[in-house]
Write an enzyme that holds these catalytic residues in place. Structure first.
Site, PDB file in Angstrom:
ATOM      1  N   CYS A  45       6.466  -1.164  21.435  1.00 16.75           N
ATOM      2  CA  CYS A  45       5.742  -1.514  22.616  1.00 16.75           C
ATOM      3  C   CYS A  45       4.410  -1.875  22.429  1.00 16.75           C
ATOM      4  O   CYS A  45       3.733  -1.270  21.498  1.00 16.75           O
ATOM      5  CB  CYS A  45       5.949  -0.664  23.805  1.00 16.75           C
ATOM      6  N   HIS A 101       2.209  -1.184  29.836  1.00 16.69           N
ATOM      7  CA  HIS A 101       2.989  -0.876  28.628  1.00 16.69           C
ATOM      8  C   HIS A 101       4.084  -1.681  28.578  1.00 16.69           C
ATOM      9  O   HIS A 101       5.282  -1.544  29.181  1.00 16.69           O
ATOM     10  CB  HIS A 101       3.477   0.624  28.969  1.00 16.69           C
ATOM     11  N   THR A 150      -1.234   5.846  28.170  1.00 17.75           N
ATOM     12  CA  THR A 150       0.302   5.551  27.911  1.00 17.75           C
ATOM     13  C   THR A 150       0.552   6.252  26.509  1.00 17.75           C
ATOM     14  O   THR A 150      -0.319   5.971  25.509  1.00 17.75           O
ATOM     15  CB  THR A 150       0.515   4.012  27.993  1.00 17.75           C
TER      16      THR A 150
END
Lengths: 164, 207
Positions: A31, A48, A25
């Site tokens: 995040c 994520h 990711t």
């Protein structure tokens, strides 16, 4: 057949992979990227996460991969469904940065920190040990979970690479 | 609340026109600042998934210069002015006459010059938006970061995160005649702001 495939996990997405593949990711800011891995079965998953809790959701059918409170149990369930042993699953996480030093009343304030806190709480509740983490700061991160070794590699804009 | 997936075409056209006027003013301001011609491409008003938004600026781990401003007031939202690293360097050369020896690192002075450019552009864009809508809005101090596109866009997408997996944005691209630089201006009003914008323009939300 044994070639490693890099599987992209986008924002608010959740994916599972088996050895020798790689889950990746990219561009984690506030995040949080969470990786759960079972070393005995060499199977892992990555999510994520964007937001700490679905309590703030104003949508009728919230995407479980987006909210920490739904994402962690969902990732655990999916892994078990794919053959992982609950007692062997360990967690690694990265992200939760504050990209801009903002002073505003809005909900985005310290969202990174809140995302990380929520992940910690959930992992504790679910008795999943945290094997390593790289959180906070003010840099973006890209992470890769290698299913053959269980290593989580972390890179930032200035290419510094860490391995957990 | 209006899910961004269901914005009718005529409303997108109105947003595009707002973007057109706003970025027209911003392009003029940039042109005066640099004392050179700046071309603006026709803006887009569109609903895109979070991952598509990150892709239009080069992909989640692509390094960009991002100047971020929060818009507070009657129709709050987020504004990004995004440049490629080498574009930012060339823009600085025009603006400050500083020809940096280092093509990757930025000095404190370069950071403030870029923030100020972002501030001037966002200010002229917003002024025209306020004149058109009669809505009052103010801008935060600009914040700058040079980092992965996905990471810098995270914050601006959070208000949409709670209503779905897409965001509605108005984005415009500026270029100069010689292609010395190319910059993107992205306006992401909060989901709750669209109704206020349309009402102020006398456009019915539900038909």
């Amino acid at each position: 057949m044994n070639e490693k495939t890099v599987i992209r996990v986008g924002m608010a997405e959740l994916k599972i992979a088996t050895s020798p593949h790689i889950l990746r990711t990219s561009g984690l800011g506030s995040c949080v990227g969470m990786a759960l891995y079972d070393a005995s079965e060499r199977i892992g998953g990555m999510v994520h996460i964007m937001l700490p809790t679905s309590k703030i959701a104003r949508e009728t059918d919230p995407n479980p991969a987006k909210y920490a409170d739904l994402a962690v149990p969902k990732l655990m369930d999916e892994l078990i469904k794919f053959g992982a042993k609950p007692s062997k699953i360990k967690a690694k996480l990265a992200g939760g940065a504050q990209m801009f030093a903002f002073k505003s009343e809005s909900e985005m304030i310290k969202i990174g920190l809140r995302n990380v806190e929520m992940c910690h709480n959930l992992l504790k509740q679910m008795s999943i040990p945290i094997e390593g983490e790289d959180v906070g700061g003010n840099s973006g991160r890209t992470i890769e979970l290698h299913m053959d070794t269980g290593k989580l590699t972390i890179s930032t804009a200035n290419k510094l690479i860490k391995e957990l | 609340m209006h899910p961004p997936e269901n914005v009718p075409a005529h409303q997108l056209d109105i947003l595009k026109e707002l973007g057109n006027i706003g970025s027209g003013h911003a392009a003029t301001a940039l042109s005066q600042l640099l004392n050179k011609r700046v071309d603006m491409q026709v803006p887009f008003a569109r609903s895109l998934s979070f991952n598509e938004i990150v892709d239009i600026v080069g992909g989640a781990d692509h390094i960009v210069v991002a100047i971020y401003l929060r818009m507070d007031g009657e129709a709050p939202g987020n504004i990004y002015f995004i440049l490629e690293v080498d574009s930012a360097k060339r823009l600085l050369a025009h603006f400050t006459q500083i020809h940096s020896a280092n093509n990757k690192e930025f000095t404190t002075l370069e950071y403030s010059a870029l923030s100020e450019i972002g501030n001037i552009l966002a200010g002229s864009y917003l002024t025209s938006l306020m004149e058109l809508t009669n809505l009052y809005m103010s801008l935060s101090v600009p914040q700058i970061n040079i980092d992965m596109a996905g990471a810098v866009l995270n914050d601006g997408l959070i208000p949409f995160g709670t209503v779905g997996d897409q965001a509605l944005l108005i984005d415009s691209t500026f270029k100069d005649g010689k292609q010395d630089f190319d910059a993107r201006f992205i306006l992401i009003p909060d989901p709750s702001s669209y109704e206020k914008i349309f009402l102020s323009l006398g456009v019915a939300m539900h038909e």
